[in-house]
Design a protein around this motif. Sequence first.
Motif, PDB file in Angstrom:
ATOM      1  N   SER A  63      42.669 -23.087  46.921  1.00  0.00           N
ATOM      2  CA  SER A  63      42.784 -23.834  45.668  1.00  0.00           C
ATOM      3  C   SER A  63      44.210 -24.341  45.433  1.00  0.00           C
ATOM      4  O   SER A  63      44.413 -25.302  44.683  1.00  0.00           O
ATOM      5  CB  SER A  63      42.350 -22.958  44.487  1.00  0.00           C
ATOM      6  N   LYS A  64      45.196 -23.711  46.079  1.00  0.00           N
ATOM      7  CA  LYS A  64      46.583 -24.102  45.864  1.00  0.00           C
ATOM      8  C   LYS A  64      47.162 -24.936  47.001  1.00  0.00           C
ATOM      9  O   LYS A  64      48.104 -25.700  46.802  1.00  0.00           O
ATOM     10  CB  LYS A  64      47.447 -22.847  45.666  1.00  0.00           C
ATOM     11  N   LEU A  65      46.604 -24.795  48.186  1.00  0.00           N
ATOM     12  CA  LEU A  65      47.149 -25.503  49.341  1.00  0.00           C
ATOM     13  C   LEU A  65      46.670 -26.950  49.401  1.00  0.00           C
ATOM     14  O   LEU A  65      45.492 -27.229  49.154  1.00  0.00           O
ATOM     15  CB  LEU A  65      46.756 -24.783  50.635  1.00  0.00           C
ATOM     16  N   HIS A  90      54.030 -13.817  54.867  1.00  0.00           N
ATOM     17  CA  HIS A  90      55.042 -14.187  53.873  1.00  0.00           C
ATOM     18  C   HIS A  90      54.740 -15.564  53.283  1.00  0.00           C
ATOM     19  O   HIS A  90      54.971 -15.791  52.080  1.00  0.00           O
ATOM     20  CB  HIS A  90      56.432 -14.185  54.511  1.00  0.00           C
ATOM     21  N   TYR A  91      54.230 -16.454  54.122  1.00  0.00           N
ATOM     22  CA  TYR A  91      53.876 -17.798  53.645  1.00  0.00           C
ATOM     23  C   TYR A  91      52.761 -17.721  52.605  1.00  0.00           C
ATOM     24  O   TYR A  91      52.843 -18.361  51.546  1.00  0.00           O
ATOM     25  CB  TYR A  91      53.431 -18.651  54.836  1.00  0.00           C
ATOM     26  N   CYS A  92      51.739 -16.933  52.874  1.00  0.00           N
ATOM     27  CA  CYS A  92      50.612 -16.793  51.946  1.00  0.00           C
ATOM     28  C   CYS A  92      51.064 -16.179  50.626  1.00  0.00           C
ATOM     29  O   CYS A  92      50.653 -16.626  49.551  1.00  0.00           O
ATOM     30  CB  CYS A  92      49.515 -15.938  52.572  1.00  0.00           C
ATOM     31  N   ASN A  98      53.855 -18.575  43.656  1.00  0.00           N
ATOM     32  CA  ASN A  98      54.612 -19.699  43.115  1.00  0.00           C
ATOM     33  C   ASN A  98      53.701 -20.883  42.816  1.00  0.00           C
ATOM     34  O   ASN A  98      52.502 -20.856  43.102  1.00  0.00           O
ATOM     35  CB  ASN A  98      55.698 -20.126  44.112  1.00  0.00           C
ATOM     36  N   SER A  99      54.303 -21.936  42.271  1.00  0.00           N
ATOM     37  CA  SER A  99      53.541 -23.149  42.005  1.00  0.00           C
ATOM     38  C   SER A  99      53.198 -23.831  43.324  1.00  0.00           C
ATOM     39  O   SER A  99      53.831 -23.571  44.357  1.00  0.00           O
ATOM     40  CB  SER A  99      54.339 -24.103  41.114  1.00  0.00           C
ATOM     41  N   ALA A 100      52.222 -24.708  43.297  1.00  0.00           N
ATOM     42  CA  ALA A 100      51.738 -25.355  44.517  1.00  0.00           C
ATOM     43  C   ALA A 100      52.827 -26.148  45.237  1.00  0.00           C
ATOM     44  O   ALA A 100      52.803 -26.283  46.463  1.00  0.00           O
ATOM     45  CB  ALA A 100      50.568 -26.275  44.182  1.00  0.00           C
ATOM     46  N   ASP A 101      53.825 -26.630  44.505  1.00  0.00           N
ATOM     47  CA  ASP A 101      54.860 -27.466  45.107  1.00  0.00           C
ATOM     48  C   ASP A 101      55.739 -26.710  46.099  1.00  0.00           C
ATOM     49  O   ASP A 101      56.462 -27.331  46.883  1.00  0.00           O
ATOM     50  CB  ASP A 101      55.743 -28.089  44.022  1.00  0.00           C
TER      51      ASP A 101
END
Length: 254
Positions: A63-65, A90-92, A98-101
């Motif tokens: 939903s965020k990517l 760590h990426y996930c 954080n926010s999607a940006d």
Amino acid sequence: MEIYVFDNSFEGFMTLIFDYYVRKPKAIKVYAERDFQPSMFEETHEVITDIEKAKRVHQSLKSKLYGTNYKALQAVFLCEEVDAYQQLFHYCCLILDNSADIQLNYGNEYVFYVMKMYRSVHREKHHYEAFIRFEQINKDLFFAKVEPKYNVLPIITNHFRKRYADQNWLIYDLIRKYGIIYDKKSGEIQEVQLNFTPKSSTIPSEYIDVNEQVYQELWKSYFKSSNIVARKNTRLHVQVLPKRFWKYLTEKQI
């Protein structure tokens, strides 16, 4: 530092992330079972794959990517490099916290790593979509052997399903000892495990359809006749078509 070990599956990796947020350790080291070497001096958490937990984490990430970044998540998992799972973990967490940006911040080491590895896996995917050569064997089946750097079979499936929808075919990964098989009647694709360890790059002639050998000779003749010696550029040729693919290309067996 606590060691988290999952069962090599994507669902297992998603469950690992779920467990991390529930348990909230300060720091963890992530391993797939195939890469893990047990140590009596380190605390180990063995992740038990839970489909429902995995779905929750997967849906949150999806939903965020953005589109490309979601493909990158899948691709980096398939690269199977030992450090990739740690970086991807760590990426996930970065995406979830954080926010999607944040996924556009290429100055972040985890975002940079994921997108860099994605390009490598994607390049390998395109190579195998272009350079796989099928041979027709008995029982109306087209067969191809591959040795990809990364586990690209899951992401090349749709390409061959669309391109060869009217044929039964099997693509077998010699390194990972599994294949994907397509049934033209049902339109379904299944993963298969085979005890297949060929001693050479070619299939024994007794297993090949009689007409297949004729087609291969025709293709070799066409390739040879269309080759313009005066315009030969070996350096460029190897750049476009790396030598590691040559042993499975019919036109290279001249």
